[in-house]
Design a protein around this motif. Structure first.
Motif, PDB file in Angstrom:
ATOM      1  N   UNK A  72       0.819  -1.415   0.038  1.00 37.42           N
ATOM      2  CA  UNK A  72       0.127   0.029  -0.103  1.00 37.42           C
ATOM      3  C   UNK A  72       1.038   1.094   0.146  1.00 37.42           C
ATOM      4  N   UNK A  73       0.527   2.007  -0.921  1.00 38.73           N
ATOM      5  CA  UNK A  73       1.347   3.219  -1.111  1.00 38.73           C
ATOM      6  C   UNK A  73       2.286   3.563  -2.207  1.00 38.73           C
ATOM      7  N   UNK A  74       2.486   2.329  -2.526  1.00 34.50           N
ATOM      8  CA  UNK A  74       3.660   2.220  -4.018  1.00 34.50           C
ATOM      9  C   UNK A  74       2.749   3.052  -5.097  1.00 34.50           C
ATOM     10  N   UNK A  75       3.472   3.743  -5.914  1.00 32.77           N
ATOM     11  CA  UNK A  75       2.917   4.377  -7.193  1.00 32.77           C
ATOM     12  C   UNK A  75       2.744   3.196  -8.242  1.00 32.77           C
ATOM     13  N   UNK A  76       1.821   3.509  -9.161  1.00 36.54           N
ATOM     14  CA  UNK A  76       1.782   2.511 -10.272  1.00 36.54           C
ATOM     15  C   UNK A  76       2.989   2.350 -11.080  1.00 36.54           C
ATOM     16  N   UNK A  77       3.860   3.233 -11.182  1.00 35.14           N
ATOM     17  CA  UNK A  77       5.232   3.168 -11.789  1.00 35.14           C
ATOM     18  C   UNK A  77       6.248   2.272 -11.066  1.00 35.14           C
ATOM     19  N   UNK A  78       6.198   2.386  -9.890  1.00 31.72           N
ATOM     20  CA  UNK A  78       6.678   1.011  -8.951  1.00 31.72           C
ATOM     21  C   UNK A  78       6.126  -0.136  -9.126  1.00 31.72           C
ATOM     22  N   UNK A  79       4.877  -0.336  -9.088  1.00 29.84           N
ATOM     23  CA  UNK A  79       4.475  -1.622  -9.199  1.00 29.84           C
ATOM     24  C   UNK A  79       4.634  -2.271 -10.940  1.00 29.84           C
ATOM     25  N   UNK A  80       4.497  -1.370 -11.770  1.00 34.15           N
ATOM     26  CA  UNK A  80       4.916  -1.905 -13.041  1.00 34.15           C
ATOM     27  C   UNK A  80       6.387  -2.238 -13.304  1.00 34.15           C
ATOM     28  N   UNK A  81       7.279  -1.433 -12.430  1.00 30.63           N
ATOM     29  CA  UNK A  81       8.798  -1.743 -12.609  1.00 30.63           C
ATOM     30  C   UNK A  81       9.014  -3.047 -11.949  1.00 30.63           C
ATOM     31  N   UNK A  82       8.373  -3.377 -10.891  1.00 35.69           N
ATOM     32  CA  UNK A  82       8.730  -4.635 -10.152  1.00 35.69           C
ATOM     33  C   UNK A  82       7.917  -5.790 -10.676  1.00 35.69           C
ATOM     34  N   UNK A  83       6.793  -5.714 -11.265  1.00 40.49           N
ATOM     35  CA  UNK A  83       5.937  -6.740 -11.748  1.00 40.49           C
ATOM     36  C   UNK A  83       5.701  -7.001 -13.153  1.00 40.49           C
ATOM     37  N   UNK A  84       6.042  -5.687 -13.759  1.00 37.06           N
ATOM     38  CA  UNK A  84       5.986  -5.891 -15.412  1.00 37.06           C
ATOM     39  C   UNK A  84       4.410  -5.466 -15.663  1.00 37.06           C
ATOM     40  N   UNK A  85       4.122  -5.618 -16.874  1.00 41.14           N
ATOM     41  CA  UNK A  85       2.934  -5.138 -17.214  1.00 41.14           C
ATOM     42  C   UNK A  85       1.791  -6.088 -16.930  1.00 41.14           C
ATOM     43  N   UNK A  86       0.596  -5.494 -16.478  1.00 40.14           N
ATOM     44  CA  UNK A  86      -0.395  -6.486 -16.059  1.00 40.14           C
ATOM     45  C   UNK A  86      -0.919  -7.188 -17.095  1.00 40.14           C
ATOM     46  N   UNK A  87      -1.465  -8.359 -16.714  1.00 38.19           N
ATOM     47  CA  UNK A  87      -2.309  -9.367 -17.784  1.00 38.19           C
ATOM     48  C   UNK A  87      -3.538  -8.414 -18.552  1.00 38.19           C
ATOM     49  N   UNK A  88      -4.215  -7.747 -17.548  1.00 37.59           N
ATOM     50  CA  UNK A  88      -5.363  -6.870 -17.624  1.00 37.59           C
ATOM     51  C   UNK A  88      -5.466  -5.502 -17.148  1.00 37.59           C
ATOM     52  N   UNK A  89      -5.806  -4.577 -17.657  1.00 38.34           N
ATOM     53  CA  UNK A  89      -6.104  -3.253 -17.042  1.00 38.34           C
ATOM     54  C   UNK A  89      -7.711  -3.090 -17.126  1.00 38.34           C
ATOM     55  N   UNK A  90      -8.305  -3.363 -16.233  1.00 41.08           N
ATOM     56  CA  UNK A  90      -9.938  -3.083 -16.009  1.00 41.08           C
ATOM     57  C   UNK A  90     -10.269  -1.689 -15.994  1.00 41.08           C
ATOM     58  N   UNK A  91     -11.517  -1.509 -16.518  1.00 38.90           N
ATOM     59  CA  UNK A  91     -11.917  -0.033 -16.734  1.00 38.90           C
ATOM     60  C   UNK A  91     -12.232   0.567 -15.418  1.00 38.90           C
ATOM     61  N   UNK A  92     -11.674   1.803 -15.251  1.00 41.82           N
ATOM     62  CA  UNK A  92     -11.790   2.458 -13.894  1.00 41.82           C
ATOM     63  C   UNK A  92     -13.208   2.617 -13.446  1.00 41.82           C
ATOM     64  N   UNK A  93     -13.636   2.500 -12.212  1.00 45.15           N
ATOM     65  CA  UNK A  93     -14.839   2.666 -11.506  1.00 45.15           C
ATOM     66  C   UNK A  93     -14.796   3.969 -10.562  1.00 45.15           C
ATOM     67  N   UNK A  94     -16.183   4.391 -10.286  1.00 48.33           N
ATOM     68  CA  UNK A  94     -16.086   5.596  -9.653  1.00 48.33           C
ATOM     69  C   UNK A  94     -15.721   6.943 -10.215  1.00 48.33           C
ATOM     70  N   UNK A  95     -15.360   7.842  -9.443  1.00 45.68           N
ATOM     71  CA  UNK A  95     -15.438   9.233 -10.155  1.00 45.68           C
ATOM     72  C   UNK A  95     -16.709   9.917 -10.344  1.00 45.68           C
ATOM     73  N   UNK A  96     -17.806   9.603 -10.145  1.00 47.71           N
ATOM     74  CA  UNK A  96     -18.884  10.181 -10.719  1.00 47.71           C
ATOM     75  C   UNK A  96     -19.123  11.552  -9.884  1.00 47.71           C
ATOM     76  N   UNK A  97     -18.576  11.539  -8.493  1.00 47.91           N
ATOM     77  CA  UNK A  97     -18.747  12.630  -7.580  1.00 47.91           C
ATOM     78  C   UNK A  97     -17.358  12.735  -7.190  1.00 47.91           C
ATOM     79  N   UNK A  98     -17.206  14.209  -6.574  1.00 45.83           N
ATOM     80  CA  UNK A  98     -15.831  14.553  -6.165  1.00 45.83           C
ATOM     81  C   UNK A  98     -15.547  13.653  -4.976  1.00 45.83           C
ATOM     82  N   UNK A  99     -16.445  13.246  -4.160  1.00 39.36           N
ATOM     83  CA  UNK A  99     -16.145  12.400  -2.924  1.00 39.36           C
ATOM     84  C   UNK A  99     -15.880  10.880  -3.293  1.00 39.36           C
ATOM     85  N   UNK A 100     -16.115  10.562  -4.436  1.00 36.21           N
ATOM     86  CA  UNK A 100     -15.716   9.358  -4.886  1.00 36.21           C
ATOM     87  C   UNK A 100     -14.812   9.241  -5.740  1.00 36.21           C
TER      88      UNK A 100
END
Length: 109
Positions: A41-69
């Motif tokens: 927890x707290x790692x950046x997406x760049x750190x994750x990609x550098x350590x584990x490589x490209x993901x098998x799948x990037x699912x579509x984003x969820x949320x973001x309809x409101x500022x609180x979400x």
């Protein structure tokens, strides 16, 4: 005579209970192994990609309809799914090992 009648069924029940606990331990061990090799927890997406490589799948984003979400991004790797808020890891969930395993539900697609 009555003791023998009670001892045999009790022995069978204890043997079945021991088998149930053994299956739980294996699932817990697998999840602990996955957690030891998963992003933190707290790692950046760049750190994750550098350590584990490209993901098998990037699912579509969820949320973001409101500022609180906040918008949540999900990357699926073979052993786990990583959840990001903005570009930071907020959670990592172990994927189901097979269709017969009782464990976490697959991510909503």
């Amino acid at each position: 005579m009555n003791r023998r009648v009670l001892v045999v069924p009790m022995s069978v029940l204890l043997g079945l209970a021991a088998n149930a606990f053994a299956a739980d331990t294996l699932l817990i061990d697998r999840v602990q192994e996955t957690a030891a090799q998963a992003p933190v927890r707290g790692w950046t997406s760049t750190q994750v990609q550098a350590r584990f490589g490209e993901p098998q799948q990037k699912l579509e984003p969820r949320g973001g309809q409101k500022r609180q979400w906040p918008t949540i991004h999900r990357w699926v790797y073979p052993a786990f799914t990583v959840y990001f808020e903005r570009d930071r890891v907020i959670d990592v969930v172990a994927n189901q090992a097979g269709p017969d395993e009782v464990g976490p539900k697959p991510p909503i697609r």
